[in-house]
Design a protein around this motif. Structure first.
Motif, PDB file in Angstrom:
ATOM      1  N   LEU A  73       0.826  -1.212   0.000  1.00 12.05           N
ATOM      2  CA  LEU A  73       0.000   0.000   0.000  1.00 12.05           C
ATOM      3  C   LEU A  73       0.855   1.255   0.000  1.00 12.05           C
ATOM      4  CD1 LEU A  73      -2.933  -0.856   2.428  1.00 12.05           C
ATOM      5  CD2 LEU A  73      -3.020  -0.604  -0.043  1.00 12.05           C
ATOM      6  N   THR A  74       1.942   1.245   0.738  1.00 11.79           N
ATOM      7  CA  THR A  74       2.837   2.399   0.774  1.00 11.79           C
ATOM      8  C   THR A  74       3.468   2.630  -0.590  1.00 11.79           C
ATOM      9  OG1 THR A  74       3.315   1.901   3.095  1.00 11.79           O
ATOM     10  CG2 THR A  74       4.813   3.402   1.988  1.00 11.79           C
ATOM     11  N   ASP A  75       3.886   1.546  -1.250  1.00 13.99           N
ATOM     12  CA  ASP A  75       4.454   1.681  -2.594  1.00 13.99           C
ATOM     13  C   ASP A  75       3.431   2.250  -3.566  1.00 13.99           C
ATOM     14  OD1 ASP A  75       6.837   0.680  -1.690  1.00 13.99           O
ATOM     15  OD2 ASP A  75       6.503  -1.365  -2.455  1.00 13.99           O
ATOM     16  N   ILE A  76       2.197   1.805  -3.479  1.00 13.73           N
ATOM     17  CA  ILE A  76       1.151   2.305  -4.377  1.00 13.73           C
ATOM     18  C   ILE A  76       0.896   3.786  -4.109  1.00 13.73           C
ATOM     19  CG2 ILE A  76      -1.304   2.151  -4.928  1.00 13.73           C
ATOM     20  CD1 ILE A  76      -1.084  -0.864  -4.492  1.00 13.73           C
ATOM     21  N   LEU A  77       0.837   4.160  -2.840  1.00 14.14           N
ATOM     22  CA  LEU A  77       0.564   5.560  -2.502  1.00 14.14           C
ATOM     23  C   LEU A  77       1.727   6.476  -2.860  1.00 14.14           C
ATOM     24  CD1 LEU A  77      -1.286   5.168   0.890  1.00 14.14           C
ATOM     25  CD2 LEU A  77      -2.227   6.093  -1.223  1.00 14.14           C
ATOM     26  N   ASP A  78       2.945   5.941  -2.940  1.00 11.07           N
ATOM     27  CA  ASP A  78       4.095   6.764  -3.306  1.00 11.07           C
ATOM     28  C   ASP A  78       4.096   7.151  -4.779  1.00 11.07           C
ATOM     29  OD1 ASP A  78       5.029   6.775  -0.737  1.00 11.07           O
ATOM     30  OD2 ASP A  78       6.489   5.172  -1.034  1.00 11.07           O
ATOM     31  N   TYR A  79       3.450   6.369  -5.627  1.00  2.25           N
ATOM     32  CA  TYR A  79       3.444   6.636  -7.070  1.00  2.25           C
ATOM     33  C   TYR A  79       2.030   6.983  -7.508  1.00  2.25           C
ATOM     34  CZ  TYR A  79       7.964   4.368  -6.758  1.00  2.25           C
ATOM     35  OH  TYR A  79       9.242   4.037  -6.398  1.00  2.25           O
ATOM     36  N   ASP A  80       1.847   8.236  -7.931  1.00  2.00           N
ATOM     37  CA  ASP A  80       0.528   8.695  -8.356  1.00  2.00           C
ATOM     38  C   ASP A  80       0.071   8.005  -9.637  1.00  2.00           C
ATOM     39  OD1 ASP A  80       0.263  10.399  -6.223  1.00  2.00           O
ATOM     40  OD2 ASP A  80       1.183  12.108  -7.263  1.00  2.00           O
ATOM     41  N   GLU A  81       1.034   7.617 -10.477  1.00  2.23           N
ATOM     42  CA  GLU A  81       0.675   6.958 -11.725  1.00  2.23           C
ATOM     43  C   GLU A  81      -0.041   5.628 -11.457  1.00  2.23           C
ATOM     44  OE1 GLU A  81       4.157   7.542 -11.178  1.00  2.23           O
ATOM     45  OE2 GLU A  81       3.993   9.571 -11.980  1.00  2.23           O
ATOM     46  N   SER A  82       0.397   4.915 -10.423  1.00  2.00           N
ATOM     47  CA  SER A  82      -0.234   3.631 -10.120  1.00  2.00           C
ATOM     48  C   SER A  82      -1.661   3.836  -9.604  1.00  2.00           C
ATOM     49  CB  SER A  82       0.597   2.845  -9.104  1.00  2.00           C
ATOM     50  OG  SER A  82       0.733   3.571  -7.899  1.00  2.00           O
ATOM     51  N   ILE A  83      -1.890   4.942  -8.908  1.00  2.00           N
ATOM     52  CA  ILE A  83      -3.255   5.228  -8.445  1.00  2.00           C
ATOM     53  C   ILE A  83      -4.130   5.574  -9.640  1.00  2.00           C
ATOM     54  CG2 ILE A  83      -4.658   6.799  -7.052  1.00  2.00           C
ATOM     55  CD1 ILE A  83      -2.295   7.031  -5.125  1.00  2.00           C
ATOM     56  N   GLU A  84      -3.586   6.328 -10.573  1.00  2.00           N
ATOM     57  CA  GLU A  84      -4.359   6.682 -11.774  1.00  2.00           C
ATOM     58  C   GLU A  84      -4.684   5.433 -12.586  1.00  2.00           C
ATOM     59  OE1 GLU A  84      -2.340   9.699 -13.995  1.00  2.00           O
ATOM     60  OE2 GLU A  84      -2.369  11.102 -12.322  1.00  2.00           O
ATOM     61  N   GLU A  85      -3.779   4.488 -12.622  1.00  2.00           N
ATOM     62  CA  GLU A  85      -4.032   3.254 -13.363  1.00  2.00           C
ATOM     63  C   GLU A  85      -5.105   2.410 -12.692  1.00  2.00           C
ATOM     64  OE1 GLU A  85      -0.374   1.182 -13.858  1.00  2.00           O
ATOM     65  OE2 GLU A  85       0.548   2.794 -15.022  1.00  2.00           O
ATOM     66  N   MET A  86      -5.320   2.605 -11.396  1.00  2.00           N
ATOM     67  CA  MET A  86      -6.335   1.849 -10.687  1.00  2.00           C
ATOM     68  C   MET A  86      -7.743   2.378 -10.943  1.00  2.00           C
ATOM     69  SD  MET A  86      -4.529   1.265  -7.061  1.00  2.00           S
ATOM     70  CE  MET A  86      -4.797  -0.419  -6.588  1.00  2.00           C
TER      71      MET A  86
ATOM     72  N   ARG B 103     -11.915  17.255 -14.114  1.00  2.00           N
ATOM     73  CA  ARG B 103     -12.308  17.342 -12.716  1.00  2.00           C
ATOM     74  C   ARG B 103     -12.833  15.993 -12.210  1.00  2.00           C
ATOM     75  NH1 ARG B 103     -17.072  21.138 -11.509  1.00  2.00           N
ATOM     76  NH2 ARG B 103     -18.165  19.250 -10.996  1.00  2.00           N
ATOM     77  N   ASP B 104     -13.586  15.286 -12.999  1.00  2.00           N
ATOM     78  CA  ASP B 104     -14.075  13.956 -12.618  1.00  2.00           C
ATOM     79  C   ASP B 104     -12.902  12.983 -12.468  1.00  2.00           C
ATOM     80  OD1 ASP B 104     -16.665  14.769 -12.572  1.00  2.00           O
ATOM     81  OD2 ASP B 104     -17.114  14.045 -14.597  1.00  2.00           O
ATOM     82  N   HIS B 105     -11.946  13.112 -13.364  1.00  2.00           N
ATOM     83  CA  HIS B 105     -10.781  12.242 -13.299  1.00  2.00           C
ATOM     84  C   HIS B 105     -10.020  12.472 -11.986  1.00  2.00           C
ATOM     85  CE1 HIS B 105      -7.278   9.967 -14.459  1.00  2.00           C
ATOM     86  NE2 HIS B 105      -6.507  11.035 -14.259  1.00  2.00           N
ATOM     87  N   LEU B 106      -9.825  13.730 -11.597  1.00  2.00           N
ATOM     88  CA  LEU B 106      -9.123  14.029 -10.355  1.00  2.00           C
ATOM     89  C   LEU B 106      -9.916  13.566  -9.142  1.00  2.00           C
ATOM     90  CD1 LEU B 106      -7.598  17.550 -11.028  1.00  2.00           C
ATOM     91  CD2 LEU B 106      -6.422  15.379 -10.910  1.00  2.00           C
ATOM     92  N   SER B 107     -11.224  13.667  -9.183  1.00  2.00           N
ATOM     93  CA  SER B 107     -12.016  13.239  -8.037  1.00  2.00           C
ATOM     94  C   SER B 107     -11.926  11.720  -7.861  1.00  2.00           C
ATOM     95  CB  SER B 107     -13.466  13.690  -8.170  1.00  2.00           C
ATOM     96  OG  SER B 107     -14.101  13.001  -9.234  1.00  2.00           O
ATOM     97  N   HIS B 108     -11.882  10.991  -8.979  1.00  2.00           N
ATOM     98  CA  HIS B 108     -11.719   9.538  -8.883  1.00  2.00           C
ATOM     99  C   HIS B 108     -10.342   9.175  -8.301  1.00  2.00           C
ATOM    100  CE1 HIS B 108     -15.450   8.444 -10.780  1.00  2.00           C
ATOM    101  NE2 HIS B 108     -15.175   9.154 -11.872  1.00  2.00           N
ATOM    102  N   VAL B 109      -9.316   9.882  -8.713  1.00  2.00           N
ATOM    103  CA  VAL B 109      -7.965   9.632  -8.204  1.00  2.00           C
ATOM    104  C   VAL B 109      -7.906   9.971  -6.715  1.00  2.00           C
ATOM    105  CG1 VAL B 109      -5.561  10.387  -8.337  1.00  2.00           C
ATOM    106  CG2 VAL B 109      -6.844   9.950 -10.434  1.00  2.00           C
ATOM    107  N   ASP B 110      -8.545  11.095  -6.348  1.00  2.00           N
ATOM    108  CA  ASP B 110      -8.549  11.481  -4.932  1.00  2.00           C
ATOM    109  C   ASP B 110      -9.311  10.462  -4.079  1.00  2.00           C
ATOM    110  OD1 ASP B 110      -7.059  13.705  -5.451  1.00  2.00           O
ATOM    111  OD2 ASP B 110      -8.796  15.064  -5.603  1.00  2.00           O
TER     112      ASP B 110
END
Length: 192
Positions: A32-45, A60-67
């Motif tokens: 989980l820490t590795d995933i949270l360190d890389y924003d690209e991996s969160i965007e891919e999720m 804006r919808d894209h950012l809300s999903h990432v957040d």
């Protein structure tokens, strides 16, 4: 405190299981820490963005999903860290219980060893004064064989001697042994 071996085995099994569980949860926290360190991996999720990418989703919808995904992962990370801390606390309690049990077992072992030493000293004192009876059992002639009180006198001396020797050995066992000084060159005094 009675000690049941099956309870000790259960305690050791729980400790082993908790150690394995703690290792698994720590690996989960690292992931989980590795995933949270890389924003690209969160965007891919964010799979909804990939599916609806062709349907003109706004930035804006894209950012809300990432957040949202990041908040969910941080929440999971916090819970996993709490679990790791609780498991560590339970393991500490189990280790404390094991130490108490082992101290109790050591105490019982020391009592048994002390009893063994006392019985050995008693046997030694009886054997030592038994030699007196052995001397009278030999076929040597002396004037004591004729005296009717000689047997009782020798037997009394044997019992009294055994008792006194045994009490003296017990006293020696019970006294504190003074600590020995370590030898060093500073303590060495050459003779003149």
């Amino acid at each position: 405190m009675s000690l049941d071996r099956s309870k000790l085995r259960v305690l050791l099994q729980y400790r082993k299981s908790l150690t394995e569980f703690q290792t698994d949860v720590k690996e989960y926290v690292e992931v989980l820490t590795d995933i949270l360190d890389y924003d690209e991996s969160i965007e891919e999720m964010c799979l909804t963005d990939k599916i609806t990418n062709s349907m003109s989703t706004s930035e804006r919808d894209h950012l809300s999903h990432v957040d949202e995904m990041e908040l969910l992962l941080e929440n999971c990370l916090g819970r996993a860290e709490d679990i790791v801390n609780r498991v560590a606390e339970v393991k500490d309690l189990i280790e404390d219980s094991e130490q108490i049990i082992f101290m109790n077992l050591d105490s019982h072992r020391n009592v048994m060893m002390r009893l063994n030493v006392q019985l050995t000293m008693g046997t030694f004192s009886i054997a030592l004064f038994g030699m007196l009876g052995t001397a009278f059992g030999m076929n040597l002639l002396s004037s004591l064989e004729e005296d009717p009180r000689a047997f009782w006198i020798v037997t009394g001396i044997m019992f009294a001697g055994c008792g006194l020797l045994w009490r003296r050995l017990l006293w020696f066992l019970g006294r504190e042994v003074p600590p020995t000084r370590k030898w060093s060159w500073k303590n060495f005094k050459p003779s003149k």
